[in-house]
Scaffold this active site. Structure first.
Site, short mmCIF file in Angstrom:
data_model
loop_
_atom_site.label_atom_id
_atom_site.label_comp_id
_atom_site.label_asym_id
_atom_site.label_seq_id
_atom_site.Cartn_x
_atom_site.Cartn_y
_atom_site.Cartn_z
N LYS A 11 0.86 -1.19 0.00
CA LYS A 11 0.00 0.00 0.00
C LYS A 11 0.90 1.24 0.00
O LYS A 11 1.89 1.27 0.72
CB LYS A 11 -0.84 -0.06 1.28
CG LYS A 11 -1.61 1.18 1.62
CD LYS A 11 -1.61 1.44 3.14
CE LYS A 11 -0.29 2.01 3.58
NZ LYS A 11 -0.23 2.47 4.97
N ASP A 137 -5.81 0.10 8.78
CA ASP A 137 -5.49 0.09 7.34
C ASP A 137 -6.08 -1.10 6.60
O ASP A 137 -6.02 -1.17 5.38
CB ASP A 137 -3.96 -0.06 7.19
CG ASP A 137 -3.29 1.27 6.99
OD1 ASP A 137 -3.99 2.27 6.83
OD2 ASP A 137 -2.04 1.28 7.00
O1 C5P Z 1 -4.73 -0.14 13.63
P1 C5P Z 1 -3.26 -0.37 13.50
O2 C5P Z 1 -2.79 -1.57 14.27
O3 C5P Z 1 -2.77 -0.36 12.11
O4 C5P Z 1 -2.58 0.91 14.19
C1 C5P Z 1 -1.38 0.86 14.92
C2 C5P Z 1 -1.29 2.10 15.82
O5 C5P Z 1 -1.09 3.28 15.02
C3 C5P Z 1 -2.49 2.39 16.66
O6 C5P Z 1 -2.47 1.70 17.87
C4 C5P Z 1 -2.38 3.90 16.87
O7 C5P Z 1 -1.44 4.18 17.88
C5 C5P Z 1 -1.77 4.38 15.56
N1 C5P Z 1 -2.81 4.85 14.61
C6 C5P Z 1 -3.43 6.08 14.80
N2 C5P Z 1 -4.38 6.50 13.90
C7 C5P Z 1 -4.68 5.74 12.82
C8 C5P Z 1 -4.06 4.51 12.61
C9 C5P Z 1 -3.11 4.08 13.52
O8 C5P Z 1 -3.15 6.79 15.76
N3 C5P Z 1 -5.62 6.19 11.96
#
Ligand code: C5P
Length: 284
Positions: A11, A137
């Site tokens: 991505k 994501d």
């Molecule tokens: O959801 P994912 O595991 O991909 O996200 C990892 C971390 O990245 C989350 O725990 C958060 O701290 C941060 N994040 C965020 N805002 C987003 C995506 C991710 O703050 N839109």
């Protein structure tokens, strides 16, 4: 024996604006996201139990027990109220913690693959809810075609075609943790970019992208200054239309109008930088 295969395209956030922060700490985003022809590869064959084997360049960076592919498989089994087996192999070709989808792309590919393999009758809306449970994501990676992404990643709208656009991905060969980059982002918050419905040429796309940015680039560079070196090295390649970091880094991309130009840039960079991960590919 039945073998099913699925690509987990990398991505690329062509721009990424941070537009706010929710009470739970997640950030609100506005991004034009593309997907590449290069990615991890998943393969599944029938088996009595659910197993995951890791292969490929970056297999040793991951755990086969605590893996987004198995989490996706287990959610799908719970949904179907069943526990069929599957022997899954993940060919890990994209570096981990690199800002190009990685575990999210693998989880999304596992959902697409196992839905077919187990013939799970799940509406697209429920699959998207499942994807969001797996990571912010993952809904975008489920679509793996150009899209505008908003919310924390769950608001998805079809984006302009990006076919004919070629890119070089490059990173310094070291992981960078997404939560650390978001935590280092101190604002101010941006407004969403205005969304064109189509780009006439790669140059028109680069011109639009030039008016937007990746808000996470500055905090990521503070944590890993080498990102700026990678981005500038891409930018100085012949025929590079635009260079920028993707996602929360550390991978940067250079945009090119032809496969020949992207290949030449990747070869030149590889000759200069033996330790970087460098990959020429196309947007799909
Ligand atoms: O959801 P994912 O595991 O991909 O996200 C990892 C971390 O990245 C989350 O725990 C958060 O701290 C941060 N994040 C965020 N805002 C987003 C995506 C991710 O703050 N839109």
């Amino acid at each position: 024996m039945i073998v099913l295969r699925e690509l987990a395209p990398a991505k690329v956030n062509l721009y990424l604006h941070v537009t706010g922060r929710r009470a739970d700490g997640y950030h609100l985003l506005d991004s034009l996201t593309g997907f590449t022809e290069f990615g991890d590869k998943l393969e599944v064959v029938p088996a009595d139990s659910l197993t995951l084997t890791l292969e490929g360049t970056y297999a040793s960076s991951l755990s086969a027990q605590d893996n987004s592919v198995l989490k996706a498989a287990e959610l799908l089994r719970e949904y179907g109220k069943m526990s069929p087996g599957a022997a899954i192999t993940l060919h890990k070709r994209v570096p981990v913690a690199a800002g190009v989808g990685g575990g999210s792309a693998d989880a999304a590919a596992a959902l697409r693959l196992l839905k077919r393999f187990w013939s799970v009758n799940i509406p697209q809306g429920d699959l998207e809810v499942m994807a969001l449970i797996l990571g912010a994501d993952v809904p975008a990676c489920l679509h793996c075609s150009p899209l505008y992404m908003q919310g924390i990643g769950e608001r998805i709208e079809q984006g302009p075609s990006l076919t004919g656009m070629h890119i070089v991905l490059a990173n310094p060969g070291r992981p960078l943790k997404t939560p650390e980059v978001f935590a280092a982002y101190k604002g101010p918050f941006s407004t969403p970019a205005r969304h064109p419905a189509a780009f006439a040429t790669p140059a028109a796309c680069a011109e639009f992208l030039g008016k937007a940015r990746n808000d996470l680039e500055a905090p990521a560079i503070k944590l890993m200054p080498e990102i700026a070196v990678v981005r500038d090295a891409l930018s100085s390649q012949k025929d590079c239309l635009l260079a920028r970091m993707s996602g929360s880094g550390a991978t940067c991309f250079g945009l090119f109008a032809s496969a020949t130009a992207a290949q030449a840039a990747a070869s030149a960079l590889t000759a200069q930088q033996g330790t970087w991960w460098i990959q020429a590919t196309a947007l799909r």
